[in-house]
Design a protein around this motif. Structure first.
Motif, PDB file in Angstrom:
ATOM      1  N   ALA A 197       0.829  -1.209   0.000  1.00  0.00           N
ATOM      2  CA  ALA A 197       0.000   0.000   0.000  1.00  0.00           C
ATOM      3  C   ALA A 197       0.860   1.254   0.000  1.00  0.00           C
ATOM      4  N   GLN A 198       1.928   1.246   0.801  1.00  0.00           N
ATOM      5  CA  GLN A 198       2.809   2.412   0.867  1.00  0.00           C
ATOM      6  C   GLN A 198       3.560   2.602  -0.445  1.00  0.00           C
ATOM      7  N   GLY A 255      -0.805   4.187  -1.518  1.00  0.00           N
ATOM      8  CA  GLY A 255      -2.033   4.083  -0.730  1.00  0.00           C
ATOM      9  C   GLY A 255      -3.159   3.320  -1.390  1.00  0.00           C
ATOM     10  N   ASP A 310      -6.103   0.981  -1.944  1.00  0.00           N
ATOM     11  CA  ASP A 310      -7.034   0.392  -0.971  1.00  0.00           C
ATOM     12  C   ASP A 310      -7.493  -0.965  -1.490  1.00  0.00           C
ATOM     13  N   TRP A 317      -3.175  -8.935   3.462  1.00  0.00           N
ATOM     14  CA  TRP A 317      -2.860  -7.635   4.042  1.00  0.00           C
ATOM     15  C   TRP A 317      -3.838  -6.603   3.481  1.00  0.00           C
ATOM     16  N   GLY A 318      -4.253  -5.670   4.312  1.00  0.00           N
ATOM     17  CA  GLY A 318      -5.151  -4.606   3.882  1.00  0.00           C
ATOM     18  C   GLY A 318      -5.903  -4.029   5.070  1.00  0.00           C
ATOM     19  N   SER A 319      -6.753  -3.053   4.803  1.00  0.00           N
ATOM     20  CA  SER A 319      -7.552  -2.462   5.868  1.00  0.00           C
ATOM     21  C   SER A 319      -8.602  -3.457   6.350  1.00  0.00           C
ATOM     22  N   LYS A 320      -9.123  -3.241   7.561  1.00  0.00           N
ATOM     23  CA  LYS A 320     -10.143  -4.140   8.101  1.00  0.00           C
ATOM     24  C   LYS A 320     -11.363  -4.169   7.187  1.00  0.00           C
ATOM     25  N   TYR A 321     -11.728  -3.010   6.637  1.00  0.00           N
ATOM     26  CA  TYR A 321     -12.902  -2.953   5.761  1.00  0.00           C
ATOM     27  C   TYR A 321     -12.726  -3.855   4.544  1.00  0.00           C
ATOM     28  N   ILE A 322     -11.566  -3.739   3.864  1.00  0.00           N
ATOM     29  CA  ILE A 322     -11.386  -4.504   2.631  1.00  0.00           C
ATOM     30  C   ILE A 322     -11.187  -5.986   2.924  1.00  0.00           C
ATOM     31  N   CYS A 339      -8.915  -5.161  -5.807  1.00  0.00           N
ATOM     32  CA  CYS A 339      -9.708  -4.007  -5.372  1.00  0.00           C
ATOM     33  C   CYS A 339     -11.182  -4.285  -5.670  1.00  0.00           C
TER      34      CYS A 339
END
Length: 461
Positions: free
Chosen positions: A80-81, A85, A87, A103-108, A181
């Protein structure tokens, strides 16, 4: 990197027709269409699947797998970095498509879990149809799968990009890195980034394979055999790392010239040898102390000879085999039951059709329609009665295995020729030979000097 407008409508319509049984459709990228074909005809994947199946229990894996997983896991965590960024959910899966980490945000991650895009589920093509991970495992370059290009309707809200990391010797996939995505396009930077990650990881594997090549050559030097025994060291794909003069005469390779790097190793001119080695590798991985013997057919001599097979390990890692021709026992101190003999007659039935590609269609060829095949790196061009086509099979070695019982002969590192289509043999400068396969166009195929004798024997000259 997202389908929209007319492209989206065209792809949706093509998917609906193909899923309903249409033989060919227009407006779909060739790599996607070929994946759909595999999913429907070969793997029989339900196009209405909405959750990936759970993974079967994994078997043991090699140190190379550990190297790859560690490298890809580190890259996935920082994706992501590095990609500004993005998503999306980043996944690492093994060579069978089993997800090992996400790996990823909790939402995704929660969104992905609804489709079982999560650890211990299987995303190979045979399990979950066309998708970034599964289709990358079937490809030798990064792949992009957008929306309705997914074979399974339940996954068509995703846009995915994946790349496989392959073994430097066997070219089998070891792992796959993927970014997905939900209903949003992927950055244009994703595919180049995936390609760089795979290249860097595979460079580490090539370095390790080079070291293994030096150890195989050393093992051959230390091997105790009777004088004048034909002995060769081969890697796990059956390519020759080193052969003494007696073995080189049987294998059709240079004598006493080590080829440490996997890209420089010699291809043996015994069609059944790679299959023999694969069978021995399976046995040795189950039992590291295994040794065995079998029979192998030497086509240009018209004889079947015994060969002793002795695994070479570094620590617990299998890196290749030593082959002692003409020595079924004694020299290799065999103490295990021999595998069943491997001869030309024992070869498994090969497909009666060769798949080629023309634009966005694929063509099913009778081998007799092919005059010769020419390699351009991993791409293979077929000169056929239907024109010049790209083979669906990647790599001339793999195509040669498919055609080994169809009257084809390797006459050059880049050419495989149909002996039944040879019309003339031309003599060139300093004894060079050229084969004419079509007297109308005067197309010719060069013959490498080391293949000349075998060719003349095959043609009865």
């Amino acid at each position: 990197m997202v389908l929209a407008g007319d492209d989206l409508r065209t792809t949706v319509a093509a998917w609906e027709r193909f899923a309903a049984g249409a033989e060919t459709v227009q407006g779909v990228r060739p790599e996607i269409l070929m994946s759909w074909y595999r999913c429907r005809e070969e793997y029989a994947v339900d196009p209405h699947l909405d959750r990936a199946p759970p993974a079967a229990e994994a078997g043991s894996h090699s140190i190379d797998h550990d190297v790859v997983y560690a490298a890809l896991g580190g890259q996935a965590a920082s994706a992501a970095q590095e990609l500004g960024g993005v998503d999306g959910v980043v996944t690492v899966a093994d060579g069978d498509g089993r997800i090992l980490g996400t790996w990823g945000s909790k939402y995704i991650l929660d969104m992905a879990a609804e489709s079982n895009l999560a650890p211990w589920s299987t995303w190979s093509e045979w399990a979950s149809g066309t998708n970034g991970m599964g289709t990358a495992l079937e490809s030798h370059r990064p792949v992009l799968v957008r929306g309705p290009e997914h074979w399974c309707r339940g996954f068509q809200g995703w846009v995915c990009a994946g790349v496989a990391v392959r073994d430097a010797v066997t070219h089998d996939p070891l792992a796959v890195l993927n970014i997905s995505c939900w209903q949003t396009p992927l950055s244009d930077a994703v595919l180049p980034w995936l390609g760089r990650v795979a290249s860097l990881t595979e460079a580490k594997l090539r370095h390790r394979a080079h070291l293994s090549g030096t150890k195989l050559a050393a093992a051959l030097t230390d091997f105790r055999a009777a004088p004048a025994t034909a002995v060769a060291a081969v890697d796990l794909a059956g390519n020759v790392v080193l052969a003494n003069s007696e073995a080189a005469a049987l294998l059709g390779t240079p004598a006493d010239q080590p080829a440490y790097s996997p890209t420089h190793r010699w291809t043996p001119q015994l069609p059944t040898l790679p299959r023999l080695v694969r069978r021995a590798v399976e046995r040795a991985r189950k039992d590291p102390s295994w040794t065995g013997s079998t029979l192998i057919h030497v086509p240009f001599l018209g004889v079947t000879i015994p060969v002793a097979v002795h695994p070479v390990l570094t620590g617990t890692q299998l890196i290749g085999m030593l082959l002692a021709f003409g020595a079924a026992d004694g020299a290799a101190n065999l103490d295990a039951p021999a595998p069943e003999p491997v001869t030309a007659a024992a070869a498994p039935a090969m497909p009666s059709r060769i798949v080629a590609q023309r634009d966005d269609r694929w063509v099913l060829l009778d081998p007799r329609e092919i005059r010769f095949a020419e390699a351009d790196h991993n791409t293979v061009w077929l000169s056929t009665d239907q024109g010049r086509l790209v083979a669906a099979t990647r790599g001339l070695d793999r195509l040669e295995q498919q055609l080994e019982d169809k009257g084809f002969l390797r006459v050059h590192r880049r050419f495989l020729v149909n002996l039944g289509r040879v019309r003339e043999v031309e003599h060139g400068f300093k004894g060079a030979l050229f084969l004419a396969t079509d007297s109308r166009t005067r197309e010719t195929v060069p013959v490498a000097r080391r293949h000349a004798t075998q060719l003349k024997q095959a043609l009865g000259l």
